[in-house]
Design a protein around this motif. Structure first.
Motif, PDB file in Angstrom:
ATOM      1  N   ARG A  31       0.819  -1.217   0.000  1.00  0.00           N
ATOM      2  CA  ARG A  31       0.000   0.000   0.000  1.00  0.00           C
ATOM      3  C   ARG A  31       0.856   1.272   0.000  1.00  0.00           C
ATOM      4  NH1 ARG A  31      -4.973  -0.523   3.989  1.00  0.00           N
ATOM      5  NH2 ARG A  31      -4.024   1.445   4.514  1.00  0.00           N
ATOM      6  N   ARG A  32       1.801   1.320  -0.892  1.00  0.00           N
ATOM      7  CA  ARG A  32       2.670   2.499  -1.043  1.00  0.00           C
ATOM      8  C   ARG A  32       2.639   2.918  -2.516  1.00  0.00           C
ATOM      9  NH1 ARG A  32       7.513   5.134   0.845  1.00  0.00           N
ATOM     10  NH2 ARG A  32       8.879   5.590  -0.910  1.00  0.00           N
ATOM     11  N   PHE A  33       1.979   4.050  -2.773  1.00  0.00           N
ATOM     12  CA  PHE A  33       1.843   4.593  -4.118  1.00  0.00           C
ATOM     13  C   PHE A  33       2.454   5.990  -4.115  1.00  0.00           C
ATOM     14  CE2 PHE A  33      -1.403   1.453  -3.469  1.00  0.00           C
ATOM     15  CZ  PHE A  33      -1.440   0.748  -4.662  1.00  0.00           C
ATOM     16  N   VAL A  34       3.516   6.167  -4.874  1.00  0.00           N
ATOM     17  CA  VAL A  34       4.272   7.425  -4.864  1.00  0.00           C
ATOM     18  C   VAL A  34       3.917   8.232  -6.108  1.00  0.00           C
ATOM     19  CG1 VAL A  34       6.558   8.480  -4.751  1.00  0.00           C
ATOM     20  CG2 VAL A  34       6.133   6.294  -3.583  1.00  0.00           C
ATOM     21  N   PHE A  35       3.589   9.487  -5.879  1.00  0.00           N
ATOM     22  CA  PHE A  35       3.247  10.419  -6.946  1.00  0.00           C
ATOM     23  C   PHE A  35       4.131  11.653  -6.854  1.00  0.00           C
ATOM     24  CE2 PHE A  35      -0.533   7.959  -6.132  1.00  0.00           C
ATOM     25  CZ  PHE A  35      -1.068   7.732  -7.391  1.00  0.00           C
ATOM     26  N   ALA A  36       4.636  12.099  -7.986  1.00  0.00           N
ATOM     27  CA  ALA A  36       5.305  13.391  -8.070  1.00  0.00           C
ATOM     28  C   ALA A  36       4.282  14.392  -8.591  1.00  0.00           C
ATOM     29  CB  ALA A  36       6.496  13.316  -9.023  1.00  0.00           C
TER      30      ALA A  36
END
Length: 134
Positions: A31-36
């Motif tokens: 459950r780790r979703f990285v967005f820039a």
């Protein structure tokens, strides 16, 4: 397909945001979703202004909301003369594959008048950047 961008204009300050999912830094199994997100702040008005602080509301589609308040942006409090531009990028981590962010920047004019420039609500969606299903 071009990635979406979002913009809003308040008091002569135009804020444009372009989000991007970063699959190589994400770990969906945990459950780790990285967005820039890439931000362009433009003074399209007739008076200068200096950015003093920011307030973000980050909404995760699992129901978690986070508020971030702080001075400046990425350690800076840029002054924007008429036609001035400041660009920066940052990131956020969600526990779900989608969500949204919005907020405002607090500015002050040379004569001391303060105002808020709206940061438009922009959507974060990992599926929008996913490749073809194998």
């Amino acid at each position: 397909m071009p990635r979406p961008f979002y913009y809003a204009e308040s008091e002569g300050i135009r804020v444009t945001v372009r989000p991007l999912y970063l699959p190589e830094q994400s770990d969906p199994a945990h459950r780790r979703f990285v967005f820039a997100y890439f931000v362009r702040i433009e003074n399209v008005g007739t008076e200068g202004a200096q950015l003093l602080s920011r307030r973000w509301l980050i909404h995760d589609d699992v129901g978690e909301e986070t508020e971030v308040i702080g001075d400046g942006v990425v350690g800076q409090q840029p002054a924007l003369p008429t036609a001035g531009v400041h660009e920066y990028n940052s990131f956020c981590i969600l526990k779900s594959a989608s969500g949204w962010m919005e907020g405002h920047y607090r500015f002050v004019r040379p004569d001391g008048r303060a105002f808020d420039a709206r940061i438009p609500r922009f959507h974060l969606n990992a599926a929008a950047d996913a490749g073809p299903v194998q």
